[in-house]
Design a protein around this motif. Structure first.
Motif, short mmCIF file in Angstrom:
data_model
loop_
_atom_site.label_atom_id
_atom_site.label_comp_id
_atom_site.label_asym_id
_atom_site.label_seq_id
_atom_site.Cartn_x
_atom_site.Cartn_y
_atom_site.Cartn_z
N TYR A 39 0.84 -1.20 0.00
CA TYR A 39 0.00 0.00 0.00
C TYR A 39 0.88 1.26 0.00
O TYR A 39 0.67 2.17 -0.80
CB TYR A 39 -0.93 0.01 1.22
CG TYR A 39 -1.51 1.37 1.49
CD1 TYR A 39 -2.56 1.86 0.73
CD2 TYR A 39 -0.99 2.18 2.50
CE1 TYR A 39 -3.07 3.12 0.97
CE2 TYR A 39 -1.50 3.44 2.73
CZ TYR A 39 -2.54 3.90 1.98
OH TYR A 39 -3.04 5.15 2.20
N GLY A 40 1.84 1.30 0.88
CA GLY A 40 2.72 2.47 0.96
C GLY A 40 3.50 2.70 -0.32
O GLY A 40 3.70 3.84 -0.74
N TYR A 41 3.91 1.62 -0.96
CA TYR A 41 4.68 1.74 -2.20
C TYR A 41 3.80 2.25 -3.35
O TYR A 41 4.17 3.18 -4.05
CB TYR A 41 5.30 0.38 -2.55
CG TYR A 41 6.02 0.38 -3.87
CD1 TYR A 41 7.28 0.96 -3.99
CD2 TYR A 41 5.45 -0.17 -5.00
CE1 TYR A 41 7.95 0.98 -5.19
CE2 TYR A 41 6.10 -0.17 -6.22
CZ TYR A 41 7.35 0.41 -6.31
OH TYR A 41 8.01 0.42 -7.52
N PHE A 42 2.66 1.63 -3.53
CA PHE A 42 1.80 1.98 -4.66
C PHE A 42 1.11 3.34 -4.51
O PHE A 42 0.76 3.97 -5.49
CB PHE A 42 0.75 0.90 -4.91
CG PHE A 42 1.33 -0.36 -5.48
CD1 PHE A 42 2.02 -0.35 -6.68
CD2 PHE A 42 1.21 -1.56 -4.81
CE1 PHE A 42 2.57 -1.50 -7.21
CE2 PHE A 42 1.75 -2.72 -5.32
CZ PHE A 42 2.43 -2.69 -6.52
N PHE A 43 0.93 3.79 -3.29
CA PHE A 43 0.21 5.04 -3.07
C PHE A 43 1.10 6.11 -2.46
O PHE A 43 0.63 7.04 -1.83
CB PHE A 43 -1.04 4.78 -2.23
CG PHE A 43 -2.01 3.93 -2.97
CD1 PHE A 43 -2.84 4.48 -3.92
CD2 PHE A 43 -2.07 2.57 -2.75
CE1 PHE A 43 -3.71 3.69 -4.64
CE2 PHE A 43 -2.93 1.77 -3.45
CZ PHE A 43 -3.76 2.32 -4.41
N ASP A 44 2.41 5.96 -2.69
CA ASP A 44 3.40 6.97 -2.36
C ASP A 44 3.31 7.45 -0.91
O ASP A 44 3.32 8.64 -0.63
CB ASP A 44 3.29 8.16 -3.32
CG ASP A 44 4.57 8.97 -3.35
OD1 ASP A 44 5.64 8.38 -3.14
OD2 ASP A 44 4.50 10.19 -3.57
N ASN A 45 3.21 6.50 -0.02
CA ASN A 45 3.24 6.79 1.41
C ASN A 45 4.43 6.04 1.98
O ASN A 45 4.31 4.94 2.52
CB ASN A 45 1.94 6.36 2.08
CG ASN A 45 1.80 6.90 3.47
OD1 ASN A 45 2.79 7.30 4.10
ND2 ASN A 45 0.58 6.93 3.97
N GLN A 46 5.60 6.65 1.84
CA GLN A 46 6.84 5.96 2.16
C GLN A 46 6.97 5.60 3.63
O GLN A 46 7.56 4.57 3.96
CB GLN A 46 8.02 6.83 1.74
CG GLN A 46 8.07 7.04 0.25
CD GLN A 46 9.07 8.11 -0.13
OE1 GLN A 46 9.54 8.87 0.70
NE2 GLN A 46 9.40 8.17 -1.41
N TRP A 47 6.44 6.42 4.52
CA TRP A 47 6.59 6.13 5.95
C TRP A 47 5.87 4.85 6.34
O TRP A 47 6.36 4.09 7.18
CB TRP A 47 6.11 7.31 6.80
CG TRP A 47 7.08 8.44 6.70
CD1 TRP A 47 6.90 9.61 6.04
CD2 TRP A 47 8.40 8.48 7.22
NE1 TRP A 47 8.02 10.38 6.14
CE2 TRP A 47 8.97 9.72 6.86
CE3 TRP A 47 9.17 7.59 7.97
CZ2 TRP A 47 10.25 10.09 7.22
CZ3 TRP A 47 10.45 7.96 8.33
CH2 TRP A 47 10.98 9.19 7.96
N SER A 49 5.49 2.29 4.39
CA SER A 49 6.38 1.22 3.91
C SER A 49 7.58 1.03 4.81
O SER A 49 7.94 -0.10 5.14
CB SER A 49 6.85 1.52 2.48
OG SER A 49 5.78 1.47 1.59
N TYR A 50 8.22 2.12 5.21
CA TYR A 50 9.42 2.02 6.04
C TYR A 50 9.13 1.35 7.38
O TYR A 50 9.86 0.45 7.81
CB TYR A 50 10.03 3.38 6.28
CG TYR A 50 10.56 4.08 5.04
CD1 TYR A 50 10.97 3.36 3.92
CD2 TYR A 50 10.63 5.45 4.99
CE1 TYR A 50 11.44 4.00 2.79
CE2 TYR A 50 11.11 6.10 3.85
CZ TYR A 50 11.51 5.37 2.76
OH TYR A 50 11.98 6.00 1.65
#
Length: 71
Positions: A39-47, A49-50
């Motif tokens: 989700y974080g990767y595809f929707f540009d929410n890096q935090w 993902s991290y």
């Protein structure tokens, strides 16, 4: 699609809380965290993902430790 990934991730984490076996619990958590990493990767929410990659790493390490102890 965003809501599906987030809800699947949180549902898997919720399901893990019902597990009695710690190995099973951590295995389910890994799938939930991978869903949130996606989700974080595809929707540009890096935090998102991290943080979930960090939790994924911790749970992976603990699973390896548990498997070594059981063998």
């Amino acid at each position: 699609m965003a809501y599906a990934l987030v809800n699947m991730g949180y549902f898997l984490m919720f399901l893990a809380l019902a597990a009695k076996d710690i190995l099973f619990l951590r295995s389910i958590l890994i799938f939930g965290q991978l869903s949130l990493v996606s989700y974080g990767y595809f929707f540009d929410n890096q935090w998102v993902s991290y943080w979930n990659l960090l939790f994924f790493g911790i749970n992976s390490f603990q699973i390896a430790r548990l498997l070594r102890e059981r063998s």
